[in-house]
Design a protein around this motif. Structure first.
Motif, PDB file in Angstrom:
ATOM      1  N   HIS A   7       0.806  -1.215   0.000  1.00  0.00           N
ATOM      2  CA  HIS A   7       0.000   0.000   0.000  1.00  0.00           C
ATOM      3  C   HIS A   7       0.843   1.271   0.000  1.00  0.00           C
ATOM      4  N   ALA A   8       2.004   1.261   0.647  1.00  0.00           N
ATOM      5  CA  ALA A   8       2.767   2.493   0.851  1.00  0.00           C
ATOM      6  C   ALA A   8       3.822   2.770  -0.221  1.00  0.00           C
ATOM      7  N   LEU A   9       4.495   1.725  -0.680  1.00  0.00           N
ATOM      8  CA  LEU A   9       5.571   1.926  -1.664  1.00  0.00           C
ATOM      9  C   LEU A   9       4.983   2.367  -3.000  1.00  0.00           C
ATOM     10  N   PRO A  10       5.670   3.081  -3.814  1.00  0.00           N
ATOM     11  CA  PRO A  10       7.052   3.515  -3.684  1.00  0.00           C
ATOM     12  C   PRO A  10       7.212   4.891  -3.037  1.00  0.00           C
ATOM     13  N   GLU A  11       6.121   5.611  -2.765  1.00  0.00           N
ATOM     14  CA  GLU A  11       6.236   6.965  -2.215  1.00  0.00           C
ATOM     15  C   GLU A  11       6.661   6.984  -0.752  1.00  0.00           C
ATOM     16  N   ARG A  12       6.223   5.991   0.011  1.00  0.00           N
ATOM     17  CA  ARG A  12       6.518   5.959   1.446  1.00  0.00           C
ATOM     18  C   ARG A  12       7.066   4.582   1.798  1.00  0.00           C
ATOM     19  N   PHE A  13       7.759   4.500   2.939  1.00  0.00           N
ATOM     20  CA  PHE A  13       8.471   3.286   3.320  1.00  0.00           C
ATOM     21  C   PHE A  13       7.983   2.819   4.693  1.00  0.00           C
ATOM     22  N   PRO A  14       7.300   1.661   4.736  1.00  0.00           N
ATOM     23  CA  PRO A  14       6.761   1.194   6.016  1.00  0.00           C
ATOM     24  C   PRO A  14       7.829   0.565   6.910  1.00  0.00           C
ATOM     25  N   VAL A  15       7.757   0.880   8.179  1.00  0.00           N
ATOM     26  CA  VAL A  15       8.610   0.254   9.193  1.00  0.00           C
ATOM     27  C   VAL A  15       7.716  -0.128  10.368  1.00  0.00           C
ATOM     28  N   GLY A  16       8.012  -1.256  10.986  1.00  0.00           N
ATOM     29  CA  GLY A  16       7.210  -1.713  12.109  1.00  0.00           C
ATOM     30  C   GLY A  16       7.267  -0.746  13.273  1.00  0.00           C
ATOM     31  N   LEU A  17       6.109  -0.449  13.832  1.00  0.00           N
ATOM     32  CA  LEU A  17       6.009   0.455  14.972  1.00  0.00           C
ATOM     33  C   LEU A  17       5.607  -0.301  16.234  1.00  0.00           C
ATOM     34  N   GLU A  18       4.648  -1.221  16.082  1.00  0.00           N
ATOM     35  CA  GLU A  18       4.193  -2.013  17.230  1.00  0.00           C
ATOM     36  C   GLU A  18       3.680  -3.361  16.739  1.00  0.00           C
ATOM     37  N   LEU A  19       4.072  -4.418  17.445  1.00  0.00           N
ATOM     38  CA  LEU A  19       3.597  -5.767  17.155  1.00  0.00           C
ATOM     39  C   LEU A  19       3.077  -6.380  18.446  1.00  0.00           C
ATOM     40  N   SER A  20       1.864  -6.923  18.378  1.00  0.00           N
ATOM     41  CA  SER A  20       1.251  -7.597  19.518  1.00  0.00           C
ATOM     42  C   SER A  20       0.834  -8.987  19.072  1.00  0.00           C
ATOM     43  N   CYS A  21       1.220 -10.004  19.843  1.00  0.00           N
ATOM     44  CA  CYS A  21       0.871 -11.389  19.499  1.00  0.00           C
ATOM     45  C   CYS A  21       0.204 -12.069  20.684  1.00  0.00           C
ATOM     46  N   THR A  22      -0.901 -12.730  20.414  1.00  0.00           N
ATOM     47  CA  THR A  22      -1.549 -13.573  21.409  1.00  0.00           C
ATOM     48  C   THR A  22      -1.440 -15.005  20.918  1.00  0.00           C
ATOM     49  N   HIS A  23      -0.813 -15.856  21.726  1.00  0.00           N
ATOM     50  CA  HIS A  23      -0.591 -17.254  21.357  1.00  0.00           C
ATOM     51  C   HIS A  23      -1.703 -18.102  21.978  1.00  0.00           C
ATOM     52  N   HIS A  24      -2.489 -18.753  21.125  1.00  0.00           N
ATOM     53  CA  HIS A  24      -3.668 -19.490  21.580  1.00  0.00           C
ATOM     54  C   HIS A  24      -3.405 -20.966  21.836  1.00  0.00           C
ATOM     55  N   ARG A  25      -2.597 -21.575  21.002  1.00  0.00           N
ATOM     56  CA  ARG A  25      -2.297 -23.005  21.140  1.00  0.00           C
ATOM     57  C   ARG A  25      -0.946 -23.247  20.500  1.00  0.00           C
ATOM     58  N   SER A  26      -0.367 -24.403  20.778  1.00  0.00           N
ATOM     59  CA  SER A  26       0.951 -24.722  20.241  1.00  0.00           C
ATOM     60  C   SER A  26       0.843 -25.478  18.922  1.00  0.00           C
ATOM     61  N   ALA A  27       1.902 -25.374  18.140  1.00  0.00           N
ATOM     62  CA  ALA A  27       2.066 -26.196  16.938  1.00  0.00           C
ATOM     63  C   ALA A  27       3.359 -26.968  17.134  1.00  0.00           C
ATOM     64  N   THR A  28       3.351 -28.251  16.767  1.00  0.00           N
ATOM     65  CA  THR A  28       4.533 -29.089  16.995  1.00  0.00           C
ATOM     66  C   THR A  28       5.122 -29.674  15.726  1.00  0.00           C
ATOM     67  N   GLU A  29       4.391 -29.578  14.611  1.00  0.00           N
ATOM     68  CA  GLU A  29       4.896 -30.140  13.360  1.00  0.00           C
ATOM     69  C   GLU A  29       4.212 -29.485  12.167  1.00  0.00           C
ATOM     70  N   GLY A  30       4.748 -29.762  10.984  1.00  0.00           N
ATOM     71  CA  GLY A  30       4.144 -29.263   9.752  1.00  0.00           C
ATOM     72  C   GLY A  30       4.405 -27.792   9.509  1.00  0.00           C
ATOM     73  N   LEU A  31       3.482 -27.182   8.801  1.00  0.00           N
ATOM     74  CA  LEU A  31       3.562 -25.758   8.479  1.00  0.00           C
ATOM     75  C   LEU A  31       2.474 -25.009   9.225  1.00  0.00           C
ATOM     76  N   VAL A  32       2.788 -23.780   9.615  1.00  0.00           N
ATOM     77  CA  VAL A  32       1.741 -22.868  10.057  1.00  0.00           C
ATOM     78  C   VAL A  32       1.542 -21.867   8.926  1.00  0.00           C
ATOM     79  N   THR A  33       0.312 -21.397   8.794  1.00  0.00           N
ATOM     80  CA  THR A  33      -0.036 -20.466   7.725  1.00  0.00           C
ATOM     81  C   THR A  33      -0.548 -19.179   8.342  1.00  0.00           C
TER      82      THR A  33
END
Length: 140
Positions: free
Chosen positions: A69-95
């Motif tokens: 959405h921002a490029l090429p006129e503006r350059f996005p940089v991470g400001l804040e990240l919040s993660c809530t972990h609900h359950r574990s994954a032990t194998e395969g791929l996460v999407t």
């Protein structure tokens, strides 16, 4: 005007974190960015997917969406990240699926939902990016 996904700078260079962690981008559009991360190689000592690995996947997908959405006129940089972990994954791929919550001139906020191979939600993340007027300079 949003950038064409084909013109996005490559994230799959060996020195970049997403490549080292095995992240693959499957879909790039203005409405959503989808990618996968293998659990193997990204586990914590107890054999579960490391929460930090989920955070890397979330930030990769969310910042890619912001870049579309921002490029090429503006350059996005991470400001804040919040993660809530609900359950574990032990194998395969996460999407992860990143969808915009807010796209503005100076900021964007994205929700990223990460699911395991069975489609169960493992993590919900929210990333806010600042859209800079100038390209961030790297220091070597």
């Amino acid at each position: 005007m949003p950038i064409n996904p084909a013109d996005l700078p490559a994230i799959d260079r060996p020195e970049q974190l997403p490549e080292r962690m095995g992240i693959e981008l499957l879909k790039l559009s203005l409405d959503e960015v989808i990618g996968t991360l293998p659990v193997t190689g990204n586990r914590q000592p107890f054999g579960l997917l490391h929460g930090g690995a989920s955070a890397v996947l979330a930030e990769t997908l969310g910042s890619t969406l912001s870049a579309l959405h921002a490029l090429p006129e503006r350059f996005p940089v991470g400001l804040e990240l919040s993660c809530t972990h609900h359950r574990s994954a032990t194998e395969g791929l996460v999407t992860g699926v990143a969808r915009p919550i807010h796209i503005g001139r100076s900021t964007s906020t994205t929700e990223i939902v990460i699911t395991d191979a069975e489609g169960r939600r493992t993590c919900t993340a929210r990333l806010t990016c600042l859209h800079r007027d100038t390209e961030p300079q790297t220091r070597l």
